[in-house]
Design a protein around this motif. Sequence first.
Motif, PDB file in Angstrom:
ATOM      1  N   SER A 131      -2.067   4.101   0.286  1.00 28.86           N
ATOM      2  CA  SER A 131      -3.495   3.780   0.246  1.00 28.86           C
ATOM      3  C   SER A 131      -4.085   3.837   1.654  1.00 28.86           C
ATOM      4  N   TYR A 137       0.816  -1.213   0.000  1.00 33.15           N
ATOM      5  CA  TYR A 137       0.000   0.000   0.000  1.00 33.15           C
ATOM      6  C   TYR A 137       0.854   1.269   0.000  1.00 33.15           C
ATOM      7  N   ASP A 144      -6.121   1.957   2.722  1.00 36.92           N
ATOM      8  CA  ASP A 144      -6.307   0.572   3.176  1.00 36.92           C
ATOM      9  C   ASP A 144      -5.308   0.201   4.268  1.00 36.92           C
ATOM     10  N   ILE A 145      -4.226   0.952   4.357  1.00 36.67           N
ATOM     11  CA  ILE A 145      -3.216   0.675   5.380  1.00 36.67           C
ATOM     12  C   ILE A 145      -3.805   0.830   6.780  1.00 36.67           C
TER      13      ILE A 145
END
Length: 403
Positions: free
Chosen positions: A208, A190, A210-211
């Motif tokens: 990202s 990410y 998403d991390i």
Amino acid sequence: MPQLENDQILDCILRSIIGVISRRTSETYANMTVISALKQLKEKHRFLQYIQIQGTQYTEFFKIVNIQPEINNIEPINIGKAGKEFIQKITQTMGKNAGYYFLKEVKEELPDNYEKYLKELGIDLDFLQLEFITQIKQKSTKDINNYDVIKYVFTFLFETLDREFGKDSTYKFINELTNRLNTTFPFLKYVKINDIRSIQGLDLFSISQDINDIESDKVGSAIQRFIQEINNFYGDNKVGSSLIDKLKNNMDSSFIKKLDEIGVNLDVIELKISLVVKHVLKAILNILKQSSDQKYSILVINNIIKKFEGKYDFLKFVNIDSINQSEEGDVIVILPDIESARPSEIGRGLQKIIENLLSSLGDAAGQHFVEKFKKELGRAYVLRIEEMGVNLHMIELKKDLIW
């Protein structure tokens, strides 16, 4: 006193800000910071497209700040709003690098009476300075997520190396390091480092969101390893003060606190090899003492050390006192000569000691040894010895195959 045009005021404030940031960091970083802030505000204040900041490679031939005359057609009140937001974004981006007196220095850079013109536009540098200080003091670590801490720490490390070794070497090293650690910490997929050597205005790292779904202790382990690797590179090239000192002295205190919360131990990174080896042997001794007395535990460890002394020279600098064995006494002695040994050799030796010890233990004593060892050693030390080459996961796999 004649009224100044928009381009004159903006040119002066931009050059002042670039000058102050350059003194605190570097000219390249100053230009990048200003370019990035302007880019983020252009959609809201479209007239900012009339402002261009030249990269450092062009400053010999062109002015750093270039403002098209069309900006003088913009209402001063709109210039003031954009200017205020720009300064706020700059101070937020710089974090602790801005310091308590950043805008005070900017004000001192301005020619006489320019502050008066700024106030007429609605830009009060004293108020913005106070606002920034208040925000710093109120900032809480609970507001810092994985994205924030990775971006801040990785950027800080890049800029620190950049000042010492140059952008080209720094980019190549950190790009290679991030890719290599991705095998151990898959969530680093990410994180992407952008090649700012060739493209102006890019953020240094693209990360990202998403991390933020990753467990914070795993992110802490990745950061610990990242800092450790960079510290090795930094030390190998014999740069003045230590990297860890720079981190402790210059990073925002809220991020240092956050690093501590997620298990990053900066002190362990700089520990001498002798202390690491001693801590490992002490952890082993404490585990063995849970199922036998100290005398027998010392005998077991000493026998294994003697077994490998001929193969690993550093072990001749290691001694566990089998005579003075009081529970309170420090029975593990590591001679300072061990510091001359290569960390990789010590890692291989410690790996063999742990493997041999594990194979000599019975099922009951050895079944959960690695788990107990990690707990006794502590995560920061575990990361340190893994960086030296000790593979505890491989030891566990071998144990499972045997049993």
